[in-house]
Design an enzyme around this catalytic site. Structure first.
Site, PDB file in Angstrom:
ATOM      1  CG  ASP A  77       5.927  15.739   5.022  1.00 26.34           C
ATOM      2  OD1 ASP A  77       6.107  14.596   4.569  1.00 26.34           O
ATOM      3  OD2 ASP A  77       5.768  15.989   6.229  1.00 26.34           O
ATOM      4  CG  ASP A 318      13.345  13.984   6.408  1.00 25.03           C
ATOM      5  OD1 ASP A 318      12.744  14.212   5.339  1.00 25.03           O
ATOM      6  OD2 ASP A 318      12.988  13.109   7.218  1.00 25.03           O
ATOM      7  CD  GLU A 321       9.571  17.827   2.074  1.00 22.88           C
ATOM      8  OE1 GLU A 321      10.422  16.990   1.718  1.00 22.88           O
ATOM      9  OE2 GLU A 321       9.300  18.073   3.261  1.00 22.88           O
ATOM     10  CG  ASP A1229      -8.577 -39.959 -33.006  1.00 27.50           C
ATOM     11  OD1 ASP A1229      -7.458 -39.488 -33.285  1.00 27.50           O
ATOM     12  OD2 ASP A1229      -8.763 -40.872 -32.179  1.00 27.50           O
ATOM     13  CD  GLU A1232      -3.216 -38.744 -37.208  1.00 28.21           C
ATOM     14  OE1 GLU A1232      -3.542 -38.004 -36.271  1.00 28.21           O
ATOM     15  OE2 GLU A1232      -3.830 -39.801 -37.486  1.00 28.21           O
ATOM     16  CG  ASP A1336      -3.744 -41.696 -28.762  1.00 30.40           C
ATOM     17  OD1 ASP A1336      -4.624 -40.911 -28.396  1.00 30.40           O
ATOM     18  OD2 ASP A1336      -3.853 -42.421 -29.768  1.00 30.40           O
TER      19      ASP A1336
END
Length: 1534
Positions: A77, A318, A321, A1229, A1232, A1336
């Site tokens: 228990d 209950d 145990e 920057d 591309e 941006d």
């Protein structure tokens, strides 16, 4: 099954090894056997670490930790609070999953003495028990489920509980009075809560004495059962074993004690005569010896007497145990070898008789020392006799706390006295799964927790998951607030969601009841771990926060307060994280939802629900059919009266088999031994996963010996909802069983009125419209017509389906296999084009008739397939990838299987563990021509993520014929506009929840088209097809494998994780200085200041403007105070300078600029970017094109592929650093590359115009302007590092990539520190050197939202410009963006020229304070973020992971704590509407993790001097883990 039996004469089997599958399962030669009188030890080596079971304990995870963990087994228990101590039951049984074959076995030690089991990393198991013998049973089930079946065949298969016991149940310890019990019953009845059973705990007893009731507070208890029965409800009461020795109130004899004493029913002291006296709830007590027949007879008699006085329907036992509040006895315990054995296992308190009886106490079965752990089991046996005596042929039910293998034949179990906390809701799942292994499927935890007050949020989430506990009971302890659903209020969300999920439970009770039938007859598990169904999938081996009902229903509860991210609108769909299948995909789970999914292939029997099972069993039945990928499904139904004993054994039941094949549902009655008095019928059949509406539905009834007439259903009996779909293996059900059928898949509802659920067999048949979704578009260009279509050798057929192409390829259009050769490491194939069809219809791009295909098995989780022209060299991407030096030649080690189809040629990749086809390019339309390549593949599901860079409105792709172009461009984010980078990589989630990733290593302009098949078409205008596939199998592993291939992300400098400020449009250095002063004054954390191109004279790289002459001194001062400075550099270099411009002059001298090829003139290809002509004044009122024409100078573009360019660039950076001013990082920057003119100055590109306007033009922004739009001419020549000359046409998308590494190398060399590079244009592997911002953007709410979606593609230091770059920011939007941006990995506020300032001190004190508060949180957590960056750098782990005055956000299925309050949010796996005051962002910490933190300061130099701390967020199991990486923050080197 093999039994290993050890006695004092040592014996072994096969030299101590149990062998099967050609390797040892249980190898006892691993360590010596010890067999002493009170100490027995045996060790065995195991084949894997996948160990499950052993109990009873709280195991915080279902799979055991084998790192020297010791688990004591001895009934006790004790509180189930997450420790390693022993609890109520005794289960020395474990299951072991051997390896990735999924083979499994089980080991059971039949021994009831106190013991401990140690698991060690070998892996191995060591048993230490202090008595009895070693009596092992080994089960070779072959699969986990079969192991359980065999174990239960040994110990006894579980009882079928009564049908009503599957209903919802309410209880609490100490209602105080029966009137309070009835008040609870009435308020829950009043709100219509499905609710079958009411309990009373020990408070109903007179002074807590068994077989009595309180004549004052519970005086009407004898009539209480009748009161409940009137409304179809049941009553259960509790009994404990301990019997009081004292008299009843009024000095009345306590008959139960007296009669037991007379029968000699009690456990005795060591003398075998004196009754052992202890203390439990009623005070001084004796303890029944249920191993004694005298005691059993007494117990049966007492129970019979009590039942005649207080009627009830079942019994709860209950404290068995056995529990004792004294240590051993009221006298203590003698000092002998039983009470103090030579070795005490690691049990709680390290004392054998702690909270129980003396070990030398006597019972009929022996010393308590030997039979202690059998006490609860013996009480179960005695109670079974009592129940049979009282209830006779009525099945009734028993619930026990203490148990032993075999107890499940008679009883169910609950997981004990848990707490109202997020740990215990989580740990209940491993507990239930373990009791499924142990043979007790009727299992559950106390819903909302037994001890402590439950928060509304916790109780709400617990009611949701508890609705799917087999034993579903809400129970709590005395002294705490009520927690029954109605107590929270008639309009409460808790009550609403409780009713919702209990309604689903009651609807599915026929399915659950059938699962208990399967458990009773075959030993199947009811609550099932995912590994039982998907045992060959290693990702399921550790899943214990989800569970299954049988094989078909997946429950994904919210077990933690959950991190939520905002959504603009509420949805009704779940994108299932099929936990079983290793990958987490976000489920939309608001506060009132949990994840609930039906597995494809399932047929679930249902019944219209009601508030009790008594009433629901009167209602019509139905079926939910969830079709699998083959449009098939199976299921079954068991049905009896729900209450009688032994209906299976006596044949008093109905059994149906269901199957769907080829649009035919067969409902076969296989057993017809029961006739339901309610004349039940199948009235509704819901079919999920049908892609199209049925044209017709017919029903055929097969009566006894004859076939009745076929009935055609009218359209009014068919309901079709095709608005929503889900494509996981499990289909969402929570919205299915409601008033309005909110489905997330295409579904059809057939209504019937006479399909009797008795002994009838039926066939339901429907037909379905064929889809046009297999078509591959033969004319993706605009303005297709039939003539153009047929010219291409394609078919023209109009379709009513939206977006379906009318011009499409014939089935055999493509290539076929000519030669095929396979080796252990790959496949080589020669293929020829099917020449019966005309060319691809683009005369300027001739088809290539013969191709070579190479398939390489690089590793177990990665393969490559490459298709090229073996006769002509074509451009191949020069980006180096990292592949293993030795390919994977062992097929058993590969996650995939590859096959090749002949005609049309295609490659198929199948995941071996699931059989899922994740790539199948055997689709028509494969084209390989000089300037146009196209290939299509079927996808494994509709869950696809990735491809970029472009603005996506959602993280998951919409597959409804959307096309996305990819070509790097100076293009602000916009819908379907190709932006700065190119990333031809996607991740796919399979219907099983596995994940894979695919990279096309091709740098030419391209597009991808999705269609609903689901399928994907690639079109590229050059190069070759070079695909790399990684197989995860989890999304995180996909990313790790992908970054292993392309390169792990760079580890940024610590300071770069601080907040950063920038602006395009600073007029002079004074503006920057004033900003810095104001930020310091406001105390806002801030580490990095930028200068945009304004600091340059006329935007010339490396030249300082006259308005910024004070900037070097300012930078020095700021850096001296702990700040960092970053400058921008663009690639374009002015060539029109009248004064010496060393950057250009040295560049010309070193031949670094992009030129025309020699045959076209060998001159520089001039563009125009930011640099202005010298000696001019710019009139910014003029239109843009005019400004470019008259003000912008000619600009040359460095060719960064050339080695001399990197040297030149390095020197220019070094000179600027040395001679002009210092910096700490660089921002590159416009790479591309961007140009303000199209192609070249004047717009006339030299050479072949097909390169500028190719035969196929992908759908790019301004595609009518050609590829040269806003960039260089495609005929420009670049020179690779190996000297190879290539066209810009082929390497355009690599320009930013080639720019990044030289910049990074220069930064490290010049500064001597790590620093950071931030780049705009990227390609796979750019993240090895740089971070990225999302470009941006606009100052708008939609851009704020979409910034979360923004791809990272292995660039993990990513973020958007906070508050937006273009346009004026609005106050609230900017503040919200500051709050969100404080958690971007790259956190920078940046805006554009001409707009008002938007930095934190540009607004008001409220804005500044809110910004300071949220940034203080960021700075506090920087050690955690830095550790994530380290893990990304070393392991490839992701940093950011997919996951008004209110915000609707998702709380993933885990425990989450509110960062601000440290409170458990109590919600998991749901969408939740959260209060979001303007000054605060919702921020949550996941339970189970430890976050390092540091007291924040105004910058990281100062904060790094502060002490460190840890935030420990405990999981449901009370555990947490984390890691911490620390260095100097900027040093170079690994």
């Amino acid at each position: 099954m093999i039994a290993l039996y050890f006695t004092r004469e040592p014996k072994t089997v096969e030299n101590g090894k149990i062998k099967t599958h050609q390797h040892s399962q249980f190898d006892t030669t691993f360590a010596p056997l010890v067999f002493a009188d009170q100490y027995l030890q045996l060790s065995a080596k195991l084949p894997s670490h996948n160990i499950y079971g052993l109990g009873e304990h709280v195991h915080q995870n279902y799979r055991h930790d084998t790192n020297w963990r010791t688990w004591p087994i001895f009934t006790r228990d004790a509180f189930p609070n997450g420790g390693t101590h022993n609890l109520y039951g005794h289960y020395p049984f474990f299951l072991c999953l051997e390896d990735d074959s999924g083979k499994s076995f089980g080991v059971f030690l039949l021994n009831s003495n106190a013991m401990e089991v140690t698991l060690q990393p070998a892996p191995a198991v060591t048993y230490r028990t202090i008595g009895g013998i070693l009596d092992f049973y080994i089960f070779f089930g072959d699969t986990p489920e079969q192991v359980v079946q065999e174990f239960e065949e040994l110990i006894g298969r579980p009882v079928i509980p009564p049908y009503w016991s599957l209903g919802f149940q309410l209880s609490r310890w100490n209602y105080g009075s029966l009137s309070e019990v009835k008040k609870t019953v009435e308020r829950n009845r009043a709100v219509g809560l499905p609710y079958d059973i009411q309990y009373t705990d020990i408070d109903y007893m007179e002074e807590k004495k068994d077989f009595t009731y309180d004549k004052v507070n519970f005086k009407e208890l004898p009539a209480f059962a009748d009161y409940l029965h009137e409304k179809g409800q049941k009553y259960i009461l509790i009994l404990d074993p301990a019997i009081a020795t004292s008299k009843l109130i009024g000095d009345v004899a306590y008959g139960s004690y007296d009669r037991g004493t007379a029968r000699n029913a009690w456990v005795t002291e060591s003398d075998g005569k004196t009754h052992l006296i202890g203390e439990v709830w009623p005070g001084e007590t004796v303890f029944p010896d249920y191993t004694s027949q005298n005691c059993i007879d007494w117990w049966v008699d007492e129970y019979d007497r009590f039942y005649k006085e207080v009627k009830h329907d079942a019994l709860w036992i209950d404290m068995n145990e056995v529990a004792n509040f004294k240590q051993g006895s009221s006298k203590g315990c003698s000092a002998n070898k039983l009470n103090y054995p030579p070795y005490t296992p690691k049990i709680l308190d390290d004392l054998m008789y702690s909270k129980t009886l003396c070990m030398d106490a006597k019972q009929a079965w022996g010393n308590h020392y030997d039979v202690h752990s059998l006490y609860g089991y013996s009480m179960v046996l005695a109670t079974e006799h009592a129940l049979q005596q009282v209830f006779g042929g009525n099945r009734t039910m028993m619930l026990t706390r203490s148990s032993f293998p075999g107890a499940g034949k008679y009883s169910g179990h609950w997981l004990g006295d848990n707490g109202a906390n997020w740990n215990d809701i989580k740990w209940a799942i491993p507990g239930m799964l373990e009791f499924g292994l142990f043979g007790i499927p009727y299992i559950g935890a106390d819903i909302c927790g037994f001890f402590d007050d439950s928060s509304e949020e916790l109780c709400r989430r617990w009611m949701q998951v508890g609705a799917f506990y087999p034993f579903s009971r809400n129970h709590n302890a005395e002294g705490y607030q009520p927690q029954d659903p109605a107590w929270y209020g008639e309009s409460s969300l808790l009550l609403e969601t409780s009713k919702h999920y209990l309604t689903i439970r009651y609807t599915l009770l026929p399915y659950l009841y059938t699962l208990f039938y399967k458990a009773h007859t075959s030993g199947d598990t009811v609550v099932r771990p995912l590994l039982h169904e998907f045992y060959s999938d290693s990702a399921t081996w550790t899943v214990d926060r989800q569970f299954l009902w049988g094989k078909y229903l997946l429950i994904t509860p919210v077990l933690d307060p959950v991190n939520i991210h905002p959504k603009k609108k509420k949805k009704k769909t779940y994108l299932e994280r099929l936990g079983q299948r290793k990958t987490h995909v976000e489920l939309f789970l608001p506060a009132d939802k949990l994840g609930l999914h039906i597995r494809g292939g399932a047929i679930l029997p249902t019944q219209e629900p009601d508030v009790t099972t008594t009433y629901s069993r009167l209602k019509p039945m139905g079926l939910i059919i969830a079709l699998d990928d083959n449009h098939q499904a199976t299921g079954e139904l068991f049905w009896d009266d729900g209450d009688s004993r032994a209906t299976v054994e006596n044949g008093n039941y109905i059994h149906y088999d269901f199957s769907v094949v080829d649009n035919v549902l067969t409902m076969t009655a296989t057993h017809t031994g029961y006739k339901d008095p309610n004349n039940l019928k199948f009235e509704t059949i819901t079919v999920l996963g049908m892609p199209h509406a049925p044209n017709s539905v017919s029903v055929t009834h097969f009566g006894p010996g004859e076939t009745s007439e076929i009935v055609e259903l009218k359209n009014t009996s068919i309901h079709h909802d095709a608005a929503k779909e889900v494509n996981t293996q499990y289909r969402h059900i929570s919205a299915l069983i409601t008033n309005s059928l909110h489905l997330q898949f295409k579904s059809y509802l057939f209504s019937f009125f006479n399909l009797k659920c008795e002994n009838e067999t039926y066939r339901v048949e429907w037909d379905s419209v064929s889809a046009d979704y297999q078509r591959v578009d033969c004319h993706p260009e605009a303005n297709a017509d039939e003539a153009k279509c047929t010219q291409r050798g394609c078919l023209w057929n109009e379709s009513n389906a939206e977006n379906v192409p009318w011009c499409f390829y014939p089935e055999d259009y493509g290539y076929s296999v000519l030669n095929y050769a396979e080796s252990p490491t790959g496949i080589t194939v020669d293929i020829n084009r099917n020449t019966r069809y005309r060319s691809s219809g683009r005369p300027d791009s001739p088809d290539i008739n013969s191709l070579r295909v190479e398939i390489h098995y690089h590793s177990g989780d990665m393969l490559q397939f490459k298709i090229y022209d073996p006769s002509t060299e074509r451009f191949e991407v020069p980006v180096p990838l990292t592949v293993p030096s030795t390919p994977e030649s062992n097929e058993d080690n590969r996650l995939y299987k590859v096959s090749v189809t002949d005609s049309p040629f295609g490659i198929q990749v199948v995941r071996k563990s699931t059989g899922t086809t994740i790539w199948d390019s055997s689709m028509p339309g494969f084209i390989f021509s000089t300037m146009f390549i196209q290939v299509s593949t079927k996808l494994s599901s509709k869950f696809v993520y990735g491809f970029g860079e472009t603005e996506h409105t959602s993280f998951k792709h919409d597959l409804n014929y959307h096309t996305w172009g990819m070509f790097s461009k100076d293009q602000p984010p916009g819908y379907k506009m190709n932006c700065y980078g190119v990333h031809p990589f996607y991740m796919g989630l399979e219907n099983t929840g596995d994940a894979h990733g695919v990279l096309l290593l091709n740098s030419n302009a391209m597009d991808v088209t999705f269609q609903p098949t689901p399928s994907l078409t690639y079109r590229t205008i050059g190069g070759i097809l070079d695909f790399y596939m990684v197989l995860g199998p989890t999304p995180e592993m996909v990313v790790q494998e992908y970054t292993s291939l392309v390169g792990r992300p760079v580890l940024p400098a610590y300071w770069s994780l601080g907040f950063q400020l920038c602006r395009y449009g600073y007029a002079n250095d004074s503006e920057i200085e004033n900003l810095y002063t104001d930020m310091k004054k406001a105390g806002i954390p801030y580490d990095v200041q930028y200068a945009d191109i304004d600091y340059m004279e006329r935007q010339l790289d490396f030249v300082l403007d006259s308005e910024f002459q004070g900037l070097p001194a300012l930078v020095d001062r700021m850096r001296g105070e702990g700040m960092r400075f970053i400058f921008i550099l663009d690639p374009a270099i002015s060539g029109n300078e009248t004064d010496p411009y060393p950057a250009f002059e040295r560049g010309v001298a070193q031949d670094v600029f992009i030129k025309w090829p020699k045959e076209l003139g060998d001159g520089i290809v001039w563009g125009k970017v930011w640099p202005d002509f010298p000696n001019i004044t710019v009139n910014e009122d003029l239109d843009w094109d005019t400004q470019v024409e008259i003000y912008r100078s000619y600009a040359a573009f460095p060719d960064f592929f050339r080695s001399q360019t990197a040297s030149w660039w390095h020197q220019e950076i070094k000179d600027f650093y040395t001679n002009v001013m210092k910096f700490d990082g660089l921002w590159i920057d416009m790479n591309e590359p961007a140009s303000f003119v199209h192609g070249t100055v004047g717009g006339e590109c030299l050479g072949d115009q097909l390169l500028e306007f190719p035969p196929y033009m992908p759908p790019l922004e301004s595609q009518h302007e050609g590829l040269k739009h806003k960039t260089l001419c495609m005929n420009s020549e670049q020179i690779l590092s190996d000297g190879k000359r290539v066209k810009h046409y082929d390497v355009h998308n690599l320009y930013g990539w080639s720019h990044t590494k030289p910049t990074y190398d220069a930064l490290l060399d010049v500064t001597g520190n790590r620093g950071i590079v931030v780049t705009r244009s990227t390609y796979p592997s750019s993240g090895k050197w740089a971070g990225h911002w999302l470009g941006d953007n606009n100052a708008s709410w939609d851009q704020l939202y979409k910034s979360i979606i923004g791809p990272c593609f292995s660039l993990f230091q990513t973020g958007a410009d906070i508050c937006g770059f273009f346009n004026e920011a609005e106050y609230e939007m900017c503040l919200r963006w500051m709050q969100l941006g404080a958690f971007y990995p790259y956190s920078r506020n940046h805006n554009g020229k001409g707009n008002p300032r938007q930095d934190p001190v540009a607004w008001d004190d409220r804005f500044a304070t809110a910004s300071k508060d949220v940034l203080n949180i960021r700075y506090t957590l920087l050690p955690y973020l830095y550790t994530l960056m380290f893990e990304a750098h070393t392991q490839g782990s992701t940093v950011v992971r997919p996951g008004e005055t209110q915000v609707n956000g998702y709380i993933p299925a885990a425990r989450w704590y509110d960062y601000h309050t440290a409170q458990d949010v109590g919600v998991r796996g749901k969408w939740l509407t959260m209060s979001t005051p303007l000054e605060r962002i919702n921020l949550h910490v996941r339970g189970g993790y430890i976050l390092p933190w540091q007291k924040p300061e105004s910058n990281t130099r100062l904060s790094r001097k502060n002490p460190l701390g840890l935030i420990v967020a405990l999981s449901d199991s009370g555990t947490a883990e984390g890691s911490f990486f620390w260095d100097d923050g900027e040093g170079i080197g690994e």
